[in-house]
Scaffold this active site. Structure first.
Site, PDB file in Angstrom:
ATOM      1  N   ASP A  64       0.841  -1.201   0.000  1.00  0.00           N
ATOM      2  CA  ASP A  64       0.000   0.000   0.000  1.00  0.00           C
ATOM      3  C   ASP A  64       0.875   1.249   0.000  1.00  0.00           C
ATOM      4  O   ASP A  64       1.040   1.912   1.018  1.00  0.00           O
ATOM      5  CB  ASP A  64      -0.928  -0.022   1.213  1.00  0.00           C
ATOM      6  CG  ASP A  64      -1.982   1.061   1.155  1.00  0.00           C
ATOM      7  OD1 ASP A  64      -2.207   1.624   0.067  1.00  0.00           O
ATOM      8  OD2 ASP A  64      -2.588   1.353   2.202  1.00  0.00           O
ATOM      9  N   LYS A  66       0.469   3.856  -2.414  1.00  0.00           N
ATOM     10  CA  LYS A  66      -0.271   5.013  -2.941  1.00  0.00           C
ATOM     11  C   LYS A  66       0.632   5.902  -3.792  1.00  0.00           C
ATOM     12  O   LYS A  66       0.783   7.105  -3.557  1.00  0.00           O
ATOM     13  CB  LYS A  66      -0.899   5.809  -1.805  1.00  0.00           C
ATOM     14  CG  LYS A  66      -1.908   5.020  -0.982  1.00  0.00           C
ATOM     15  CD  LYS A  66      -2.551   5.899   0.086  1.00  0.00           C
ATOM     16  CE  LYS A  66      -3.561   5.131   0.911  1.00  0.00           C
ATOM     17  NZ  LYS A  66      -2.943   4.129   1.804  1.00  0.00           N
ATOM     18  N   LEU A  68       2.200   8.287  -6.542  1.00  0.00           N
ATOM     19  CA  LEU A  68       1.784   9.414  -7.371  1.00  0.00           C
ATOM     20  C   LEU A  68       3.014  10.267  -7.648  1.00  0.00           C
ATOM     21  O   LEU A  68       3.646  10.777  -6.719  1.00  0.00           O
ATOM     22  CB  LEU A  68       0.705  10.266  -6.680  1.00  0.00           C
ATOM     23  CG  LEU A  68       0.228  11.474  -7.501  1.00  0.00           C
ATOM     24  CD1 LEU A  68      -0.390  11.025  -8.823  1.00  0.00           C
ATOM     25  CD2 LEU A  68      -0.752  12.320  -6.711  1.00  0.00           C
ATOM     26  N   ASP A  69       3.330  10.392  -8.947  1.00  0.00           N
ATOM     27  CA  ASP A  69       4.506  11.171  -9.342  1.00  0.00           C
ATOM     28  C   ASP A  69       4.427  11.370 -10.847  1.00  0.00           C
ATOM     29  O   ASP A  69       3.409  11.031 -11.473  1.00  0.00           O
ATOM     30  CB  ASP A  69       5.791  10.426  -8.943  1.00  0.00           C
ATOM     31  CG  ASP A  69       6.935  11.369  -8.579  1.00  0.00           C
ATOM     32  OD1 ASP A  69       7.220  12.281  -9.401  1.00  0.00           O
ATOM     33  OD2 ASP A  69       7.526  11.215  -7.499  1.00  0.00           O
TER      34      ASP A  69
END
Length: 232
Positions: A64, A66, A68-69
């Site tokens: 987990d 998550k 984002l990039d």
């Protein structure tokens, strides 16, 4: 998706401070649970190596993170995670990030899960963060985008699972945290549902952490969750 049996659908969140505690949880649940979630807390305390150990021992792991990039960074991260042999990986449901992740995971068994709206957030939290959507509307929009991107599943509150299932169909996983037995303490979760209601709503997997990990008798707590799931 993974096993349809209750045991294969229950994911225990190893939200603990160190690998020694995580090992104790896994020992306590041996023979009852075979699927574990590793998030930030444990990942940054040796949990990534522990994830590899769990996989080599025949357990399933939900990482987990998550993600984002920018697209390239997400893609390289997904490629590295796929090589670990874990079963599931989360990223935030932003269309460009999802598309990059799907392409990077192509040809591997890694199930990519789109995080819609955190179960600790309500309408007031979203407004403060600058969103014009209420939680339900934003979850549905992101579910549509995840399906269009080719993601393997969705992470959402069980209260939105039925509506999400209508959007994504039967092939995608619907993973629901915020699970509590009736009458138990919701903790910091604002949108909680019982195990049986989550399954009836269309959840394929349930993520349960504190109600099991913090219980005096972890094995009994897990068995209670599984029993409630069977009632669905």
């Amino acid at each position: 998706m993974t096993s349809n049996s209750e045991a294969g659908r229950l994911i225990v969140g190893l939200d603990v401070p160190d690998v020694r505690t995580a090992e104790a949880v896994v020992r306590d649940l041996d023979g009852v649970v075979s699927f574990y979630k590793i998030g930030y807390q444990l990942a940054f305390a040796g949990g990534l190596d522990f994830a590899r150990e769990l996989v080599s021992g025949g357990k399933q792991v939900f990482l987990d993170m998550k993600l984002l990039d920018i697209d390239n960074t997400v893609a390289k991260g997904v490629e590295a995670v796929a090589q670990m042999g874990v079963s599931m990986l989360t990223l935030h449901a932003y269309p460009k990030a999802m598309s990059a992740a799907v392409e990077a995971a192509r040809g591997t068994p890694l199930c990519l899960l789109a995080v819609t709206v955190l179960t600790s957030m309500d309408a007031g939290d979203l407004k403060e963060a600058g969103y014009d959507y209420d939680p339900h509307a934003l979850v549905l929009r992101r579910a549509e985008q995840a399906r269009a991107s080719g993601m393997g599943g969705i992470v959402c509150s069980a209260s939105e699972a039925a509506a999400v299932r209508d959007i994504v169909g039967q092939q995608m996983a619907v993973v629901t945290p915020g699970i509590r037995l009736a009458g138990s303490d919701p903790g910091d979760q604002k949108r909680v549902v019982t195990p049986r209601r989550a399954i009836r709503a269309g959840a394929s997997h349930l993520v349960v952490a504190r109600p099991i990990v913090a219980a005096q008798d972890r094995r009994a707590a897990a068995e209670s969750i599984l029993s409630d799931m069977k009632l669905a």
